[in-house]
Design an enzyme around this catalytic site. Structure first.
Site, PDB file in Angstrom:
ATOM      1  CG  ASP A  87      -6.959  -3.434  -4.637  1.00  0.00           C
ATOM      2  OD1 ASP A  87      -7.297  -4.370  -5.387  1.00  0.00           O
ATOM      3  OD2 ASP A  87      -7.566  -3.185  -3.593  1.00  0.00           O
ATOM      4  CG  ASP A 136      -2.040  -0.996   1.143  1.00  0.00           C
ATOM      5  OD1 ASP A 136      -2.623  -1.122   0.054  1.00  0.00           O
ATOM      6  OD2 ASP A 136      -2.327  -1.651   2.163  1.00  0.00           O
TER       7      ASP A 136
HETATM    8  N1  GLY Z   1      -7.497  -2.651  -0.802  1.00  0.00           N
HETATM    9  C1  GLY Z   1      -8.042  -1.407  -1.057  1.00  0.00           C
HETATM   10  C2  GLY Z   1      -9.518  -1.370  -1.035  1.00  0.00           C
HETATM   11  O1  GLY Z   1     -10.135  -1.962  -0.167  1.00  0.00           O
HETATM   12  O2  GLY Z   1     -10.064  -0.733  -1.876  1.00  0.00           O
END
Ligand code: GLY
Length: 376
Positions: free
Chosen positions: A154, A93
């Site tokens: 993501d 992230d």
């Molecule tokens: N992993 C990022 C989200 O939940 O959008």
């Protein structure tokens, strides 16, 4: 003769004003980074989870929109609170955390400390790259054995941080990791119809694909709406790094799938599977992310239809999810869903929904600020 009625401000300008007011008030009152609302106020975390960068990104936008130099200090103070996370090698992230916060701040006014934090974060992210499968795992097996070798779509949003840091430092490996990961995501997560698998599992030793499916979506064959929004936005941004035809085509294909499934709706369902969509909640955050990404795609592709679609979504979100009558209520964009299968954060405000709505509003109403938004 009665005076002519005063022209009403555009609802998008009112929403942008409200975003500024709310985040500045939160900066003054909250003890730590807001994540998601529960029981009428933000849950907060000094650790900043994966979302702390979005709040800081809103504060930078507020500072530039208000034009008050003192507000830059507020945003910078919050950005510096992310410093303990910069060397974190346990998560993918790092772009979410350090791009809206530290890269955006450094873009607004050159800032060696914020730049160094973002470079450190990029190196930490690159350290997770698995050469055998050419992917970046999202999570750690220590969080659950099932997370070993798992990539999620993501991650495409976190790759521009690597290319930015490569350009800043001359460390070509950072860019190579980003390029390889982007290619793997295109090859492994995209279906022919433009929808996406949220999750691709790899054998942690050899790197072979062992599973395609979902974590936050309805079922392995469905398309989780927010994952699709991250994908279209991430690929649209990736065009700036790699303008190859196959990147452009992949960005268009994922955007067209999103728009085709959305149809006349303005708030996306939490998942595009028809049965799940009919019975489950909506996810306004997916709409805000997609809208900001579609504006990026319009800019990169020159196709105005994506900007038209984005503005339709933004106007719809502002009309249905922004509560102008309760300016003191925490959260800007209502009706977001964090993780419906686990019944986590359903029908709440999510700080990333707020952030990407504000970003889309800036792109539509104050496009001169576009250049400060991120790495590309
Ligand atoms: N992993 C990022 C989200 O939940 O959008």
């Amino acid at each position: 003769m009665p005076p002519p009625p005063r022209p009403q401000p555009d609802p998008l300008d009112r929403a942008l004003d409200l975003a500024v007011t709310k985040c500045l008030r939160d900066a003054a009152r909250l003890p730590a980074f807001p994540h998601v609302t529960r029981g009428g106020d933000w849950l907060t975390s000094e650790h900043a989870r994966w979302t702390g960068g979005f709040f800081v990104g809103m504060l930078w936008l507020a500072a530039e929109l208000r034009g008050e130099p003192g507000l830059r200090a507020t945003a910078r103070g919050w950005a510096r609170r992310l410093a303990p996370r910069a060397p974190d090698r346990t998560t993918h992230d790092m772009g979410f955390l350090f791009e809206p916060s530290c890269v955006r701040g450094h873009r607004i006014a050159p800032d060696p400390e914020l730049r160094a934090l973002a470079v450190t974060a990029a190196r930490a992210l690159a350290s997770r790259f698995v050469p055998a499968g050419r992917y970046i795992p999202a999570w750690e097996p220590s969080e659950g054995a099932e997370y070993a070798g798992v990539a999620i779509v993501d991650t495409v949003m976190n790759l521009p941080l690597l290319s930015w840091a490569a350009a800043e430092t001359g460390e070509a490996r950072l860019h190579e990791v980003a390029r390889a990961t982007a290619a793997t995501i295109r090859a492994q997560h995209l279906r022919p119809d433009g929808s996406t698998f949220h999750v691709v599992g790899h054998d942690p030793r050899g790197g072979e694909v062992v599973r395609r499916g979902t974590h936050q979506g309805a079922h392995d064959g469905s398309c989780w709406t927010r994952g699709q929004a991250w994908t279209l936005y991430g690929l649209a941004r990736w065009i700036a790094v790699d303008p190859a035809d196959e990147v452009r085509e992949a960005a268009r294909r994922t955007a067209d799938y999103f728009l085709g499934q959305l149809g006349e709706r303005v708030i996306p369902p939490w998942d595009f599977d028809p049965a799940a969509a009919a019975t489950g909640p909506v996810d306004s955050a997916a709409g805000a992310i997609a809208a900001s990404g579609l504006l990026e795609l319009a800019r990169r592709s020159g196709e105005a239809r994506y900007a038209t679609a984005a503005e339709r979504i933004v106007r719809g979100l502002v009309a249905t999810c922004v509560d102008f009558d309760a300016p003191g209520r925490p959260g800007l964009l209502r009706h977001g869903t964090v993780d419906y299968p686990r019944r986590s954060g359903v029908d709440e405000s999510l700080i990333y929904g707020d952030h990407y709505l504000m970003e889309a509003l800036v792109k539509l109403r104050r496009p001169s600020l576009w250049g400060i938004l991120g790495c590309v």
